[in-house]
Design an enzyme around this catalytic site. Structure first.
Site, PDB file in Angstrom:
ATOM      1  CD  GLU A  25      -1.035  -1.965  -2.858  1.00 62.22           C
ATOM      2  OE1 GLU A  25      -0.069  -1.045  -2.484  1.00 62.22           O
ATOM      3  OE2 GLU A  25      -1.038  -2.703  -3.443  1.00 62.22           O
ATOM      4  CG  HIS A  71       0.703   0.555   1.917  1.00 66.48           C
ATOM      5  ND1 HIS A  71       1.521  -0.227   3.066  1.00 66.48           N
ATOM      6  CD2 HIS A  71       0.829  -0.576   1.056  1.00 66.48           C
ATOM      7  CE1 HIS A  71       2.345  -0.899   2.508  1.00 66.48           C
ATOM      8  NE2 HIS A  71       1.587  -1.708   1.817  1.00 66.48           N
ATOM      9  CG  HIS A  73      -1.654  -5.031   1.720  1.00 69.12           C
ATOM     10  ND1 HIS A  73      -0.580  -6.138   2.622  1.00 69.12           N
ATOM     11  CD2 HIS A  73      -0.638  -4.218   1.282  1.00 69.12           C
ATOM     12  CE1 HIS A  73       0.586  -5.382   1.835  1.00 69.12           C
ATOM     13  NE2 HIS A  73       0.838  -4.371   1.387  1.00 69.12           N
ATOM     14  CG  ASP A  84       3.977  -3.497   2.021  1.00 68.45           C
ATOM     15  OD1 ASP A  84       3.798  -3.016   0.644  1.00 68.45           O
ATOM     16  OD2 ASP A  84       3.332  -4.336   2.191  1.00 68.45           O
TER      17      ASP A  84
END
Length: 123
Positions: A25, A71, A73, A84
């Protein structure tokens, strides 16, 4: 500030960052001008792993007006986890998740509470 759009170049960069960091990530902070997300800010000391990414808020410049976060996944899930949502609560009003395989439709935007938010993609 009401955030209603993201520049296509910023979205393309986020998707490329997801591809380049895969299977790890990445995390970044977002800034906007006139309601349009325009900049991606990588914070020194950020850590990306196979199951999470972290941003050290003590390293965020004081003059950086954070709009939200982005971000990846790597598993392709385009919905926020409980972790999150806890991160969203301290990092602005709009949060983008990009997911594998990082194509033009492999992203979603969320409110700090984890509700989907529509963002227009602008040139």
């Amino acid at each position: 500030m009401n955030i209603s759009a993201i520049q296509k170049s910023a979205l393309d960069l986020l998707l490329a960052m997801g591809r380049e960091s895969h299977p790890r990530e990445f995390a970044a902070l977002l800034t906007a001008e006139s309601g349009v997300i325009s900049d991606i800010n990588l914070i020194p000391g950020s850590i990306g792993g196979e199951a999470s990414a972290q941003v050290p808020f003590e390293m965020v410049p004081l003059n950086l007006h954070v709009t939200g976060s982005a971000h990846s996944h790597p598993n392709g899930t385009l919905f926020p986890s409980d972790a999150d949502i806890r991160f969203f609560a301290v990092s602005g009003s709009r949060h983008i998740i990009v997911g594998y395989p990082y194509g033009p439709d492999d992203w979603r935007c969320f409110s700090p509470e984890g509700r989907p938010v529509r963002l227009e993609v602008v040139p």
